[in-house]
Design an enzyme around this catalytic site. Sequence first.
Site, mmCIF file in Angstrom:
data_model
loop_
_atom_site.group_PDB
_atom_site.id
_atom_site.type_symbol
_atom_site.label_atom_id
_atom_site.label_comp_id
_atom_site.label_asym_id
_atom_site.label_seq_id
_atom_site.Cartn_x
_atom_site.Cartn_y
_atom_site.Cartn_z
ATOM 1 C CB SER A 173 5.234 1.747 6.386
ATOM 2 O OG SER A 173 4.144 1.765 5.495
ATOM 3 C CE LYS A 176 2.708 5.181 6.084
ATOM 4 N NZ LYS A 176 2.143 3.852 5.875
ATOM 5 C CB SER A 203 1.343 1.774 9.271
ATOM 6 O OG SER A 203 2.358 1.974 8.319
#
Length: 430
Positions: free
Chosen positions: A110, A113, A173
């Site tokens: 993640s 992101k 997230s």
Amino acid sequence: MNSRLPAESAPEPTSVFLSLRTVQANRSLILSAVLAIAAGGFVPSTASFAAPQHASKAAQKKAATPPSVTPSAEPGGPPVLAAKAWLVMDYDSGQVLASENADEPLPPASLTKMMTSFLVEQSIRTGKLKQDDLVSVSENAWCRGSGTESCMYLPLNSQAKVIDILRGIIVQSGNDASKAIAEHIAGTEDNFATLMNAEAKRLGMTQTHFVNATGLPDPAHKASARDLAVLARAIIRDSADFYPIYAEREFTFNKIKQGNRNALLYTDPTVDGLKTGHTQEAGYCLVTSSKRNGMRLITVILNANSMQARADQTRALLSWGFSRFEKATPIQPDAQVALAKVSFGKADTVPAVLGAPWTITVPKGQKLETAAQLNADLEAPVAKGAVIGKVVATSGGKPVAEAPLVAQADVERAGFLLRAWQHLLRLFGK
């Protein structure tokens, strides 16, 4: 209510019954053992039983796991971290203070992101998006809440404001938030990945390739620790209006409150971002920024073995960096560094000065020396502020940093007769 130990702490049945057979003559002890087993709290004791005890598989695994942080073997060196790759960078200069496998492309999970949120932030900054624009949630973007992925929990076929989507990406997230905004900006997530890669190239992220907006596993989806630090630096520098979101500890959407997974936001007031990541393939990852006494450091941890490990490793890097390094100003902004010779101008020289304030990060107590390197054959006209050379800072004869030198004033081109005279002087070596 019976209390039960966690599965990893419970004794293995074979060891329990083996121990009981060795003490058959002691009825009271057997009774105590049976009662303890019934309560879920029995742990064999070597003080009570003659038979050897066997550690649980979890305990054996824990004993075999090396510490996540160990001191450096070199005096003053960075800590040794049990992570596949890591890095600590000075924010102001972009200088890497220490690293391990910094350029190895690895699954970023993640941490991906950060690029997704950065593109959203820049789209708002340039006017391509407005904070109140509504983003639709397609079936492809919708998160079904299976517990196997992080979600903002946007309802199917609903709409949410861009600013809420941004918080859902950064704080929660959310895979659903990332996919929804990708489709909103680029039509499809694949098209958005193309934009991500173009931006990565512009920033100089040479070991990065994005396939999706979330960081979900894909063999071709990679990023290096150095590249992720470069991206973090860009976010702090270019998304100043939105950077405070990266320090927010929680966000509530659709009546669901979720906390930021960056543990350091709760324990270190100098930490103000940036992002966590985890998949089985990527391990536990963390990009962090901290500012203390006017100096900001960025750290990257890739492929640690637990949430606790990535937090401990980040703390160790920050502690080492802030205790070991300091800011230095080799030359004051208004100081004349050198006089540059100018040919065919109304003036023969022009003062060379720094184009901007210059600070560098160096080990504490390190002595610096500076030397100017001016452009050869500088000819008029020369505009004020034009780069005419550079100044290099060295320590112990080794280059540490450099900065451009610019002309402090305009130098107009001389008239025909003066230029002819200067040509003659040059011809005769004067």
